[in-house]
Design a protein around this motif. Structure first.
Motif, PDB file in Angstrom:
ATOM      1  N   ARG A   1       0.803  -1.222   0.000  1.00  0.00           N
ATOM      2  CA  ARG A   1       0.000   0.000   0.000  1.00  0.00           C
ATOM      3  C   ARG A   1       0.832   1.266   0.000  1.00  0.00           C
ATOM      4  O   ARG A   1       0.617   2.168  -0.821  1.00  0.00           O
ATOM      5  CB  ARG A   1      -0.932   0.001   1.220  1.00  0.00           C
ATOM      6  CG  ARG A   1      -1.924  -1.157   1.218  1.00  0.00           C
ATOM      7  CD  ARG A   1      -2.666  -1.242   2.548  1.00  0.00           C
ATOM      8  NE  ARG A   1      -3.562  -2.394   2.586  1.00  0.00           N
ATOM      9  CZ  ARG A   1      -4.256  -2.764   3.667  1.00  0.00           C
ATOM     10  NH1 ARG A   1      -4.153  -2.070   4.786  1.00  0.00           N
ATOM     11  NH2 ARG A   1      -5.046  -3.830   3.623  1.00  0.00           N
TER      12      ARG A   1
ATOM     13  N   ARG B   1       1.619   0.879  -4.208  1.00  0.00           N
ATOM     14  CA  ARG B   1       0.420   1.582  -4.670  1.00  0.00           C
ATOM     15  C   ARG B   1       0.635   3.092  -4.694  1.00  0.00           C
ATOM     16  O   ARG B   1       0.322   3.752  -5.695  1.00  0.00           O
ATOM     17  CB  ARG B   1      -0.769   1.247  -3.771  1.00  0.00           C
ATOM     18  CG  ARG B   1      -2.064   1.936  -4.234  1.00  0.00           C
ATOM     19  CD  ARG B   1      -3.265   1.462  -3.437  1.00  0.00           C
ATOM     20  NE  ARG B   1      -3.160   1.835  -2.039  1.00  0.00           N
ATOM     21  CZ  ARG B   1      -3.956   1.363  -1.075  1.00  0.00           C
ATOM     22  NH1 ARG B   1      -4.883   0.474  -1.364  1.00  0.00           N
ATOM     23  NH2 ARG B   1      -3.811   1.751   0.166  1.00  0.00           N
TER      24      ARG B   1
ATOM     25  N   PRO C   1      -2.122  -1.067 -11.268  1.00  0.00           N
ATOM     26  CA  PRO C   1      -2.884  -2.230 -10.792  1.00  0.00           C
ATOM     27  C   PRO C   1      -2.325  -3.567 -11.254  1.00  0.00           C
ATOM     28  O   PRO C   1      -2.639  -4.600 -10.666  1.00  0.00           O
ATOM     29  CB  PRO C   1      -4.287  -1.990 -11.355  1.00  0.00           C
ATOM     30  CG  PRO C   1      -4.100  -1.067 -12.511  1.00  0.00           C
ATOM     31  CD  PRO C   1      -2.926  -0.214 -12.156  1.00  0.00           C
TER      32      PRO C   1
ATOM     33  N   HIS D   1      -0.826  -6.272  -8.804  1.00  0.00           N
ATOM     34  CA  HIS D   1      -1.581  -7.303  -8.076  1.00  0.00           C
ATOM     35  C   HIS D   1      -1.531  -8.659  -8.782  1.00  0.00           C
ATOM     36  O   HIS D   1      -1.894  -9.678  -8.186  1.00  0.00           O
ATOM     37  CB  HIS D   1      -3.026  -6.856  -7.885  1.00  0.00           C
ATOM     38  CG  HIS D   1      -3.131  -5.618  -7.039  1.00  0.00           C
ATOM     39  ND1 HIS D   1      -2.755  -5.592  -5.718  1.00  0.00           N
ATOM     40  CD2 HIS D   1      -3.529  -4.354  -7.340  1.00  0.00           C
ATOM     41  CE1 HIS D   1      -2.930  -4.376  -5.226  1.00  0.00           C
ATOM     42  NE2 HIS D   1      -3.402  -3.610  -6.189  1.00  0.00           N
TER      43      HIS D   1
ATOM     44  N   TYR E   1      -9.601  -4.745  -5.049  1.00  0.00           N
ATOM     45  CA  TYR E   1      -8.804  -3.565  -5.382  1.00  0.00           C
ATOM     46  C   TYR E   1      -9.539  -2.663  -6.373  1.00  0.00           C
ATOM     47  O   TYR E   1      -8.946  -2.078  -7.273  1.00  0.00           O
ATOM     48  CB  TYR E   1      -7.446  -4.003  -5.929  1.00  0.00           C
ATOM     49  CG  TYR E   1      -6.637  -4.760  -4.909  1.00  0.00           C
ATOM     50  CD1 TYR E   1      -6.001  -4.097  -3.859  1.00  0.00           C
ATOM     51  CD2 TYR E   1      -6.545  -6.152  -4.955  1.00  0.00           C
ATOM     52  CE1 TYR E   1      -5.286  -4.787  -2.901  1.00  0.00           C
ATOM     53  CE2 TYR E   1      -5.828  -6.859  -3.996  1.00  0.00           C
ATOM     54  CZ  TYR E   1      -5.198  -6.171  -2.978  1.00  0.00           C
ATOM     55  OH  TYR E   1      -4.490  -6.857  -2.021  1.00  0.00           O
TER      56      TYR E   1
ATOM     57  N   GLU F   1      -8.306   0.777  -7.301  1.00  0.00           N
ATOM     58  CA  GLU F   1      -7.195   0.902  -8.243  1.00  0.00           C
ATOM     59  C   GLU F   1      -7.597   0.547  -9.667  1.00  0.00           C
ATOM     60  O   GLU F   1      -7.109   1.135 -10.629  1.00  0.00           O
ATOM     61  CB  GLU F   1      -6.035   0.017  -7.783  1.00  0.00           C
ATOM     62  CG  GLU F   1      -5.419   0.497  -6.469  1.00  0.00           C
ATOM     63  CD  GLU F   1      -4.392  -0.475  -5.936  1.00  0.00           C
ATOM     64  OE1 GLU F   1      -3.307  -0.580  -6.530  1.00  0.00           O
ATOM     65  OE2 GLU F   1      -4.681  -1.146  -4.920  1.00  0.00           O
TER      66      GLU F   1
END
Length: 269
Positions: A147, A151, A157, A160, A217, A220
């Motif tokens: 995070r 991020r 994204p 992930h 998520y 995102e």
């Protein structure tokens, strides 16, 4: 050739090389960083199965090498002066994955990473909140890396599809370390592999059943229209903008070498 045409040709050659220079510079390898990642790269090559599962049982025999690799990170601090943004992104993905693997090995065998409770002063912490790796003298939890670092710095994204959450429903693990020179190529390949695997996502023009990762998520991946646009960047079957979207539940069984049977495949909520 007369002098003037030769000068003109050389001038345009210099202009062309200058136009390429930023791309060449950005793609420049970082030998010291590549050397740092070699132990993790070798462990991945040895212990990731062809279908992207992790052979934790076999990796126990090489746990010392993994701990040595993680120990080496104590002396490393990502340097924006000498590291590219892609170097930094690849470094933190590798750090997250190696730390997650090491944490699982400490408690192996186990049914799920979520069963882990790490003893800390003041009580027990989840595997996501406990400090599990030290980088440059600072301790990080898995959530902090995901995070606060990945991020907040990169807003990508695709990350992930690269992070190893230790779950059967997480995307297949890449059998090599991420590198700054290839991280975008690697992330695109991971996205394409994951999205087009019916064990995780099922895509038709009119309807899509997406992994619970997209739901978890959502901040995102964006609203539904944006999600479908993202899916179409990698889907082998084009999805219509009006397609119905459903999300599948996330299976937190350990992503060890056994893998999912058809009966264990992701189901809908």
């Amino acid at each position: 050739m007369p002098l003037l045409p030769r000068l003109v040709s050389r001038f345009f050659l210099v202009i062309l090389l200058l136009s390429w220079w930023p791309a060449l510079s950005n793609a420049a390898a970082n030998p010291a960083l590549d050397k740092l990642q070699q132990p993790w790269n070798q462990l991945l090559q040895h212990h990731v199965t062809t279908d992207g599962r992790f052979n934790y049982e076999a990796m126990l025999d090489e746990e010392t090498q993994l701990l040595d690799y993680l120990q080496s990170l104590r002396k490393i601090k990502p340097d924006p002066q000498t590291w590219s943004a892609d170097d930094t992104k690849a470094f933190w993905i590798n750090t997250y994955n190696a730390a997650a693997a090491s944490l699982i090995l400490q408690y192996y065998p186990l049914a799920s990473i979520n069963d882990i409770r790490v003893k800390e002063i003041g009580g027990l912490k989840s595997p996501w909140e406990a400090p599990v790796v030290n980088v440059g003298g600072q301790s990080y939890s898995l959530n902090q890396i995901e995070r606060e670092v990945l991020r907040n710095q990169f807003h990508d994204p695709r990350v992930h599809f690269a992070l190893m959450y230790g779950a059967a429903s997480c995307p297949p693990v890449l059998a090599e370390a991420y590198t700054g020179t290839r991280v975008n190529e690697q992330l695109d390949a991971q996205a394409k592999r994951f999205l087009n695997d019916p064990a995780f996502n099922q895509l038709t023009p009119q309807q899509v059943q997406l992994s619970g990762l997209f739901e978890s998520y959502a901040a995102e991946f964006g609203p539904e229209a944006q999600v479908l646009e993202f899916v179409n960047r990698y889907a082998l079957v084009p999805v219509l903008p009006t397609a119905k979207v459903e999300y599948r539940s996330f299976n937190w069984a350990l992503n060890d070498r056994t893998g999912l049977s058809n009966s264990q495949a992701l189901g809908k909520h």
